[in-house]
Design a protein around this motif. Structure first.
Motif, mmCIF file in Angstrom:
data_model
loop_
_atom_site.group_PDB
_atom_site.id
_atom_site.type_symbol
_atom_site.label_atom_id
_atom_site.label_comp_id
_atom_site.label_asym_id
_atom_site.label_seq_id
_atom_site.Cartn_x
_atom_site.Cartn_y
_atom_site.Cartn_z
ATOM 1 N N TYR A 1 50.976 34.535 36.204
ATOM 2 C CA TYR A 1 50.417 33.858 37.379
ATOM 3 C C TYR A 1 49.698 34.848 38.283
ATOM 4 O O TYR A 1 49.915 36.056 38.221
ATOM 5 C CB TYR A 1 51.517 33.154 38.168
ATOM 6 C CG TYR A 1 52.489 34.082 38.865
ATOM 7 C CD1 TYR A 1 52.318 34.425 40.206
ATOM 8 C CD2 TYR A 1 53.580 34.621 38.183
ATOM 9 C CE1 TYR A 1 53.208 35.271 40.855
ATOM 10 C CE2 TYR A 1 54.479 35.468 38.808
ATOM 11 C CZ TYR A 1 54.286 35.794 40.162
ATOM 12 O OH TYR A 1 55.164 36.635 40.790
ATOM 13 N N LYS B 1 49.136 34.893 42.506
ATOM 14 C CA LYS B 1 49.477 34.228 43.774
ATOM 15 C C LYS B 1 48.331 34.467 44.746
ATOM 16 O O LYS B 1 48.054 35.599 45.143
ATOM 17 C CB LYS B 1 50.777 34.771 44.346
ATOM 18 C CG LYS B 1 51.239 33.998 45.584
ATOM 19 C CD LYS B 1 52.553 34.524 46.125
ATOM 20 C CE LYS B 1 53.039 33.655 47.279
ATOM 21 N NZ LYS B 1 52.059 33.467 48.361
ATOM 22 N N ASP C 1 51.024 26.598 45.263
ATOM 23 C CA ASP C 1 51.189 26.816 43.825
ATOM 24 C C ASP C 1 52.674 26.852 43.489
ATOM 25 O O ASP C 1 53.511 26.391 44.273
ATOM 26 C CB ASP C 1 50.472 28.098 43.398
ATOM 27 C CG ASP C 1 50.960 29.332 44.177
ATOM 28 O OD1 ASP C 1 52.009 29.235 44.847
ATOM 29 O OD2 ASP C 1 50.291 30.370 44.117
ATOM 30 N N SER D 1 54.726 29.137 43.629
ATOM 31 C CA SER D 1 55.556 29.933 44.532
ATOM 32 C C SER D 1 56.124 29.083 45.669
ATOM 33 O O SER D 1 57.120 29.456 46.289
ATOM 34 C CB SER D 1 54.737 31.090 45.119
ATOM 35 O OG SER D 1 53.723 30.595 45.976
#
Length: 450
Positions: free
Chosen positions: A69, A71, A77, A79
């Motif tokens: 991923y 961020k 998303d 997270s």
């Protein structure tokens, strides 16, 4: 060792695809001056195997090899960073950027996967060419399993056409039947051309059989002359090892029975499982007599080795200039093929969802020996699969974000952060459900085949 090689190839392929997919998001984010807080290969809940920070971005390797991923600041998303989203938007954040820039950031990974697949196919064709076995060169015909025999085919039949259209490659016969739904098969039997109809239940039966294993049931296999087969690697503590069979030996006869084709030898062994037989062995031109016990599974514990040159393969060679359109066309063909496979999943008649596999199924398609040509071909195909799966309009996938961005571009209204948060949670639940289902199928196949 074979399993280790398969898993190693799978992890290397996955690592390449994940890093380049996430790089696609990263490059577009940087292009539009959007802050990227993390760039990770694999997931890192709790801790990372490796990490370092350069500028505003932390680069690292996680410990769960299921993906990766980036961020991006100001983006809802996986997270689920609610604290950041509760603050006023900053100019460097994803949510502050124009819709077209956010759209390009989200499709960046998928674009890279498609481009990567085409580049790999071009490189493979340029480096190795395209080697295949023409269907017309399978001179001893095919070995037909019970499903193929149920529609009227027999061992030794030579398939010529599907729906009166010439079959070019042996490897495409079963996929063509599965994906293109032909209604009939034209074949040669004892120098006489015949035809059989393919029943409407054939594809469902084929997929039902395939759902019990980690790959598509072969249905049809190449028929090998028995004289071209010798003993390959002998397994430790196997009936073959105990009897004294050596690599390079040839079994001339068993209980005075000689075989014309290797499938006849296999059928005899399956019908006499557990029995003791007398085998005449050709060992470097000398005759050796061995007492051999057929295993309870109808096997002996050796790998068959086939002489080279039994079948005439065709190889298409390409210059670099020729490999570009050829690689592009191959990529388009593979894309179309996978979309047809994907369509089968939603068919109530085929019940193809039972054949869906997880990481075990994907790893199993890699060869048991390291082969760079096969590795790159499979990596290209997996890149296409990754692109298609990521563009699906499911929240938590790139396609989900694209769907909401297209809604914003068309209507001029941006979905609220709370709605996006709930959509992300829903998408993650769906994805975890699919992940559990697919890998649960793998576990069930593994237990059933023990």
């Amino acid at each position: 060792m074979e399993i280790l090689i398969k898993v190693s190839q799978f992890l290397l392929s996955l690592s390449i695809l994940v890093v380049l997919h996430e790089l696609g998001h990263f490059v577009f984010a940087k292009l539009f001056k959007t802050r990227v807080e993390k760039f990770y290969m694999f997931f890192n809940p709790g801790f990372s195997l490796f990490k370092y920070k350069k500028g505003e971005t932390e680069y690292g390797i996680g410990w769960i090899p299921l993906g990766g991923y980036v961020k991006i600041s100001g983006m809802i998303d996986e997270s689920m960073d609610k604290e950041q989203m509760a603050l006023p938007p900053e100019p460097y954040e994803f949510r502050s950027k124009p819709a077209y820039q956010r759209l390009l950031i989200m499709v960046g990974g998928v674009l890279v996967n498609f481009v990567l697949a085409f580049v790999i196919y071009i490189a493979v064709l340029f480096a190795w060419g395209d080697e295949y076995l023409p269907a017309e060169n399978v001179k001893y015909g095919y070995v037909c399993d019970s499903l193929a025999q149920s529609i009227g085919l027999q061992n030794g039949d030579k398939i010529l056409e599907l729906d009166n259209q010439k079959v070019e490659r042996f490897s495409q016969i079963v996929p063509d039947i599965l994906l293109n739904d032909p209604q009939s098969i034209q074949f040669l039997r004892n120098n006489k051309q015949l035809s059989v109809d393919i029943p409407s239940t054939f594809i469902a039966d084929l997929l039902a059989r395939s759902s019990k294993g980690f790959s598509l049931s072969p249905v049809l296999d190449i028929r090998y002359p028995y004289s071209a087969i010798s003993i390959g690697k002998v397994a430790k503590d196997s009936p073959a090892k105990i009897a004294g069979l050596l690599e390079g030996d040839k079994i001339v006869s068993i209980d005075s029975i000689r075989f014309e084709y290797y499938d006849q030898f296999q059928d005899f062994s399956a019908a006499n499982k557990g029995k003791s037989v007398v085998a005449i062995i050709d060992r470097a031109g000398k005759e050796v007599v061995l007492n051999l016990t057929i295993g309870e599974d109808g096997k002996y514990g050796f790998y068959p080795a086939m002489e080279a040159g039994v079948f005439e393969y065709a190889t298409l060679k390409y210059t670099f200039a020729e490999s570009i359109p050829a690689g592009f066309n191959k990529g388009i063909d593979k894309l179309g093929s996978y979309l047809k496979q994907f369509k089968l999943i939603f068919s109530s008649e085929t019940k193809a969802y039972k054949s869906i596999g997880g990481f075990g199924t994907i790893a199993s398609i890699f060869p048991g020996v390291w082969n760079w040509q096969a590795f790159w071909n499979l990596t290209a195909f997996l890149s296409i699969i990754l692109a298609i799966m990521n563009i699906l309009p499911i929240p938590a996938l790139d396609g989900g974000h694209v769907m909401f961005l297209m809604y914003e571009i068309i209507t001029g209204r941006k979905p609220g952060d709370k709605f996006m948060e709930y959509a992300q949670i829903t998408g993650m639940v769906l994805l975890f459900g699919l992940l559990i289902f697919a890998n649960g199928n793998d576990l069930w196949k593994w237990i059933s085949n023990m």
